[in-house]
Design an enzyme around this catalytic site. Structure first.
Site, PDB file in Angstrom:
ATOM      1  N   GLN A  24      -4.682  -1.334   9.751  1.00  0.00           N
ATOM      2  CA  GLN A  24      -4.565  -2.668   9.147  1.00  0.00           C
ATOM      3  C   GLN A  24      -5.155  -3.726  10.080  1.00  0.00           C
ATOM      4  O   GLN A  24      -4.797  -3.801  11.251  1.00  0.00           O
ATOM      5  CB  GLN A  24      -3.083  -2.970   8.844  1.00  0.00           C
ATOM      6  CG  GLN A  24      -2.849  -4.278   8.131  1.00  0.00           C
ATOM      7  CD  GLN A  24      -3.413  -4.306   6.706  1.00  0.00           C
ATOM      8  OE1 GLN A  24      -3.351  -3.312   5.976  1.00  0.00           O
ATOM      9  NE2 GLN A  24      -3.977  -5.431   6.307  1.00  0.00           N
TER      10      GLN A  24
ATOM     11  N   ASP B 158     -11.032   2.864   4.384  1.00  0.00           N
ATOM     12  CA  ASP B 158     -11.433   1.465   4.232  1.00  0.00           C
ATOM     13  C   ASP B 158     -12.949   1.320   4.271  1.00  0.00           C
ATOM     14  O   ASP B 158     -13.474   0.214   4.060  1.00  0.00           O
ATOM     15  CB  ASP B 158     -10.794   0.632   5.351  1.00  0.00           C
ATOM     16  CG  ASP B 158     -10.086  -0.595   4.821  1.00  0.00           C
ATOM     17  OD1 ASP B 158     -10.166  -0.834   3.606  1.00  0.00           O
ATOM     18  OD2 ASP B 158      -9.465  -1.315   5.615  1.00  0.00           O
TER      19      ASP B 158
ATOM     20  N   LYS C 237       0.839  -1.204   0.000  1.00  0.00           N
ATOM     21  CA  LYS C 237       0.000   0.000   0.000  1.00  0.00           C
ATOM     22  C   LYS C 237       0.872   1.251   0.000  1.00  0.00           C
ATOM     23  O   LYS C 237       0.642   2.180  -0.772  1.00  0.00           O
ATOM     24  CB  LYS C 237      -0.946  -0.020   1.214  1.00  0.00           C
ATOM     25  CG  LYS C 237      -2.052  -1.056   1.068  1.00  0.00           C
ATOM     26  CD  LYS C 237      -2.775  -1.370   2.373  1.00  0.00           C
ATOM     27  CE  LYS C 237      -3.765  -2.512   2.163  1.00  0.00           C
ATOM     28  NZ  LYS C 237      -4.414  -2.968   3.398  1.00  0.00           N
TER      29      LYS C 237
END
Ligand code: NAD
Length: 289
Positions: A102, A125, A58
């Site tokens: 994460q 997200d 990422k």
């Protein structure tokens, strides 16, 4: 007798490159204008090897397209209070446009509380309950979870018909399965969810025009699960005998499916491209606020 078809590969690597090139051009224009540069911050707690690989990819992609990115890593014993303080600091930092925590987090941390602490306007997200609520109501302001949104982009890139089709989603996690079904519903598919308590999975999946596997069980989906000509999307990322494999037994299903995603090179790159697109979208929205 099962009918044999030739599958077309849904090439996530190629489609993600197209998405990323478009984003890269937008970023070049932002750099040229002298405006503030979009910034993504990824928070990693603990030393899960798979998570380390994902966050690395990422950050690399963000840099490649000209976005600012920062990776904050913390030891596995970080306390809930300490993590919430980090998120609060990022929420109030005007130079940060996207925050990604994460997952999975170490067991002692309350994942929902952590996700809920992220400012929904920086929730790249799309996992904050507010964003999931906006998604449920079909609000265009919803920041859509990266993996399922990436799957829709990939299907559309190949003009896979969705409206009126029967989509079966294997898995019901908040991050993939549930939002995947909602996004397919938004595309006017008829959606069924299957999960760990569904008896005789194949009886359901054989009815699917579009089958999305997001279960985390290596090679669960074999040819017997698939209607000839169906589109099969493999979200799974599993390690089996040192190799990366999906939830779909590719060799067996490739003869049966109409379209199929490979692992690697299918959904994974689409997730990363969508994360970049989401960050840029939140950045633009922050300028309008
Ligand atoms: P999860 O463990 O949170 O959820 C798995 C879901 O599958 C659950 O809802 C469970 O009910 C269902 N399930 C488990 N075993 C089953 C079985 N035998 N039969 C039917 N259903 C079963 O996992 P997740 O976070 O949704 O991820 C799923 C997979 O996708 C994992 O392999 C993960 O690594 C992968 N993943 C890939 C990407 C990507 O970018 N490609 C992104 C996120 C997750």
């Amino acid at each position: 007798m099962t009918q044999s078809t030739t599958s077309q590969i849904l090439d996530g690597k190629q489609v993600s490159q197209q998405v990323v090139e478009g984003l890269s051009q937008e970023l070049q224009a932002i750099h040229a204008s002298g405006a503030v540069i979009p910034k993504l911050v990824v928070v990693l707690v603990g030393d899960d090897p798979a998570s380390q690989v994902y966050v690395g990819k990422k950050a690399k992609m963000a840099q490649k397209i000209g976005m600012l990115s920062e990776l904050l890593t913390f030891p596995a014993d970080l306390s809930q209070g300490e993590l919430l303080a980090v998120i609060h600091r990022l929420n109030t930092d005007a130079s940060v446009h996207g925050i990604l925590v994460q997952l999975p987090l170490p067991k002692h941390l309350d994942t929902l509380a952590v996700i809920t602490a992220v400012d929904p306007k920086k929730d790249v997200d799309g996992l904050h309950p507010l964003n999931l609520g906006l998604l449920l109501t079909g609000d265009p302001l919803a920041c859509k979870p990266c993996t399922p949104a990436g799957v829709i982009t990939l299907l559309k890139a190949y003009d896979v018909p969705l409206a009126g089709k029967h989509a079966v989603v294997l898995g019901r996690s908040n991050i993939v399965g549930k939002p995947m079904g909602l996004l397919l519903l938004q595309e006017n598919a008829t959606v069924s969810y299957c999960h760990s308590k569904t008896p005789d999975l194949a009886a359901f999946t054989r009815q699917a025009d579009i089958l999305v596997a997001a279960v985390g069980v290596p090679k669960l989906v074999t040819a017997e699960f698939v209607k000839p000509g169906a589109t099969v999307v493999d979200v799974g990322i599993n390690r089996l005998d040192g190799k990366l494999v999906g939830d779909v037994d590719f060799e067996s299903v490739v003869e049966q499916a109409g379209y199929i995603t490979p692992v690697p090179g299918g959904v994974g790159p689409m997730t990363i491209a969508t994360l970049m697109a989401n960050t840029l979208a939140l950045y633009k929205r922050s300028l309008r606020a």
